[in-house]
Design a protein around this motif. Structure first.
Motif, short mmCIF file in Angstrom:
data_model
loop_
_atom_site.label_atom_id
_atom_site.label_comp_id
_atom_site.label_asym_id
_atom_site.label_seq_id
_atom_site.Cartn_x
_atom_site.Cartn_y
_atom_site.Cartn_z
N THR A 281 0.83 -1.22 0.00
CA THR A 281 0.00 0.00 0.00
C THR A 281 0.86 1.26 0.00
O THR A 281 0.52 2.26 -0.63
CB THR A 281 -0.95 0.00 1.22
OG1 THR A 281 -1.51 -1.30 1.35
CG2 THR A 281 -2.07 1.01 1.05
N GLY A 282 1.99 1.23 0.70
CA GLY A 282 2.86 2.43 0.75
C GLY A 282 3.31 2.83 -0.65
O GLY A 282 3.27 4.01 -1.00
N ASN A 283 3.72 1.84 -1.45
CA ASN A 283 4.14 2.15 -2.83
C ASN A 283 2.98 2.66 -3.67
O ASN A 283 3.15 3.54 -4.51
CB ASN A 283 4.73 0.90 -3.49
CG ASN A 283 6.20 0.76 -3.17
OD1 ASN A 283 6.93 1.73 -3.16
ND2 ASN A 283 6.61 -0.46 -2.85
N MET A 284 1.80 2.05 -3.44
CA MET A 284 0.63 2.50 -4.23
C MET A 284 0.33 3.97 -3.93
O MET A 284 0.12 4.77 -4.83
CB MET A 284 -0.61 1.68 -3.87
CG MET A 284 -0.54 0.24 -4.29
SD MET A 284 -2.07 -0.58 -3.81
CE MET A 284 -1.53 -2.28 -3.84
N VAL A 285 0.28 4.28 -2.63
CA VAL A 285 -0.04 5.66 -2.24
C VAL A 285 1.01 6.62 -2.81
O VAL A 285 0.68 7.69 -3.34
CB VAL A 285 -0.12 5.78 -0.70
CG1 VAL A 285 -0.18 7.24 -0.26
CG2 VAL A 285 -1.33 5.03 -0.18
N ALA A 286 2.27 6.23 -2.73
CA ALA A 286 3.34 7.11 -3.23
C ALA A 286 3.18 7.34 -4.73
O ALA A 286 3.37 8.48 -5.21
CB ALA A 286 4.70 6.48 -2.93
N GLU A 287 2.82 6.29 -5.47
CA GLU A 287 2.64 6.46 -6.92
C GLU A 287 1.48 7.43 -7.19
O GLU A 287 1.58 8.33 -8.02
CB GLU A 287 2.35 5.09 -7.56
CG GLU A 287 2.40 5.06 -9.08
CD GLU A 287 3.80 5.27 -9.65
OE1 GLU A 287 4.68 4.45 -9.41
OE2 GLU A 287 4.00 6.31 -10.33
#
Ligand code: HEM
Length: 490
Positions: A281-287
């Motif tokens: 989820t962290g990578n998704m939010v960052a993208e």
């Protein structure tokens, strides 16, 4: 201790002798170093001011002051299409150099400057430096923003809805700070593509509007320059940058809350990312944050420059022509406005003069070196082009290049050459992912406004609309653009 000075032998102390010797040795080393830098260093044969052979500090100074774009531009005007701007850095301004640097096989990698835009430890499409990592990410996401995706009825309806909301505010307020409201429009559009049905409604709603107020008036350039060159000092410096921190916290909170909601519309970025739970989820939010960040100031500022320019009394005939063309299209039958010649010419000319990504897009020359515009450039040299110069320098392709002249885009002659020099969205594998979205947003907003209103600078509009630079983009200097909206008589 004695020493000869000319014909007289003077006694001097050991310490004096030592200091004088050290002074002489330092001077010889310094002269040797200067001579080497000026005459023999790898980039010394490339045109440019002598002092850029010596240190990167001149470039850093201009980056910190926000004068880099104009400094580089003036160097190009003086020295030509290839210019040395630091001992290890060159700037180019020709179509052939752009092709080599940004589109050639094997590719030139982005530099660490892009890491400044990372969200914590997460590398996204924009910040990925490694080419393989970038390819993988791009394969997942590219179809979200293709021209056909953006033109599909669902997305067009969302963008139209936001453009209509903007026009309603113009009708009610009559005089409006479009700098703020165009940033609201850009956020509402991009957040809809990322999270629909949880896109923001910042044109109408207080909390979202507040978020834009925090995000759109930051001065992040000095802090980013310090973070890039002196990361240890940045911890202290960032304490003073509270306004952008608050905006950052608000948008982070919004993105984390939105990705967790269900369901998301099928065309959104979030739907695509959620199909790959392994990325976390962290990578998704960052993208998602990256795309939102990339979509606010860029589209908002470009539209702001455009509306300001066309509102000037000397452009009244251009505005008239635009209004007449737009009034022929009601959009009720789902027209996407993609084929309107004058509208497209206006948008193209705006992107030529004020595309907010005006500044250098730096890349490393691959190992072994490359030949760029007839110069051999060693591996790991930083090379770049900046659209501000590329779009202005060649007066044979863009005659009277500082003038706002949409009509130039209607001429058949020279069309290929003009297109070859358009660099507003970058070029090659790292070209702007959101360019079709941005172009569609601009067309729809212009339709919503100029099919109903004529605009002029408000009577009390004294703010400067000069271009002012952030790290890689430019925006109106005073971040205020008051226009008055006058309904068009039927
Ligand atoms: C007028 C509006 C815009 C302008 C002038 C603009 C300009 C640019 C430029 C010049 C680059 C290339 C950077 C480089 O090569 O170093 C870029 C990359 C990018 N832009 Fe835009 N942009 C705009 C709007 C948008 C929007 C609305 C989005 C939303 C999705 C977006 C998302 C991105 C992304 C994700 C990248 C990185 C692409 C990659 O590295 O593969 N941009 N943009």
């Amino acid at each position: 201790m004695t020493i000869f000075t000319g014909f007289i032998v003077e006694p001097i102390s050991f310490n004096t002798f030592l200091y004088k010797s050290l002074g002489c040795i330092s001077m010889i080393i310094l002269m040797g170093w200067l001579l080497y830098r000026l005459m023999f260093s790898s980039l010394s044969k490339i045109p440019g001011p002598w002092y850029t052979n010596l240190s990167v500090l001149f470039l850093v100074y201009h980056e910190y002051r926000g004068s880099k774009r104009l400094w580089i531009h003036n160097l190009h005007l003086k020295y030509g299409e290839s210019v040395r701007i630091a001992p290890n850095e060159l700037s180019f301004a020709s179509a052939t150099a752009i092709k080599e640097i940004y589109t050639s096989a094997g590719g030139y990698a982005k530099t660490e400057l892009y890491s400044l835009f990372q969200h914590g430890p997460h590398r996204n499409l924009f910040t990925a430096l490694d080419k393989k990592e970038h390819n993988e990410k791009k394969k997942r996401l590219a179809d979200r923003y293709s021209n056909s995706a953006v033109l599909q009825p669902g997305i067009q309806a969302l963008l139209r809805d936001r453009a209509d909301a903007f026009a309603r505010v113009c009708a009610v307020k009559k005089t409006l700070d479009v700098y703020l409201y165009l940033h609201c429009y850009a956020l509402d559009c991009v957040s809809a593509i990322v999270f629909d049905p949880y896109g923001t409604r910042s044109i109408e709603e207080g909390n979202d509007n507040d978020m834009v107020r925090h995000l759109s008036y930051h001065n992040s350039r000095p802090g980013l320059v310090i973070r890039h060159y002196l990361p240890w000092l940045h911890r202290f410096y960032s304490r003073f940058d509270t306004r952008s921190q608050k905006g950052g916290e608000m948008i982070d909170e919004y993105a984390w809350a939105s990705i967790r909601k269900e369901p998301h519309s099928v065309f959104t970025l979030s739907t695509r990312l959620l199909q790959y739970p392994e990325i976390g989820t962290g990578n998704m939010v960052a993208e998602c944050l990256d795309h939102i960040g990339a979509g606010i100031d860029t589209t908002g500022d470009a539209l702001c420059f455009l509306m300001w320019e066309i509102s000037q009394p000397h452009n009244s005939k251009k505005m008239q022509r635009l209004c007449e063309e737009l009034r022929m299209y009601s959009l009720e039958n789902g027209d996407t406005l993609i084929d309107l010649p004058y509208l497209n010419a206006i948008v193209q000319e705006t992107m030529r003069l004020w595309a907010p990504g005006t500044q250098s897009l730096p890349r490393y020359v691959p190992d072994g070196g490359r030949c760029i515009d007839g110069h051999f450039v060693p591996g790991h040299t930083i090379v770049s082009a900046q659209s501000f110069t590329v779009h202005r320098m060649d007066q044979t392709i863009f005659p009277d290049s500082e003038a706002f002249n949409p009509e130039r885009w209607l001429e058949i002659e020279g069309k290929v050459e003009r297109q070859r020099l358009m660099f507003a969205f970058g070029s090659g594998a790292r070209t702007c992912l959101g360019k079709f979205l941005a172009m569609s947003e601009m067309r729809l907003l212009l339709h919503a406004v100029y099919s109903r209103f004529r605009t002029r600078p408000a009577d009390d509009m004294n703010a400067s609309m000069e271009m002012s630079d952030q790290l890689m983009t430019s925006r109106p200097k005073d971040m205020l653009c008051k226009l008055t909206f006058e309904p068009i008589e039927l």
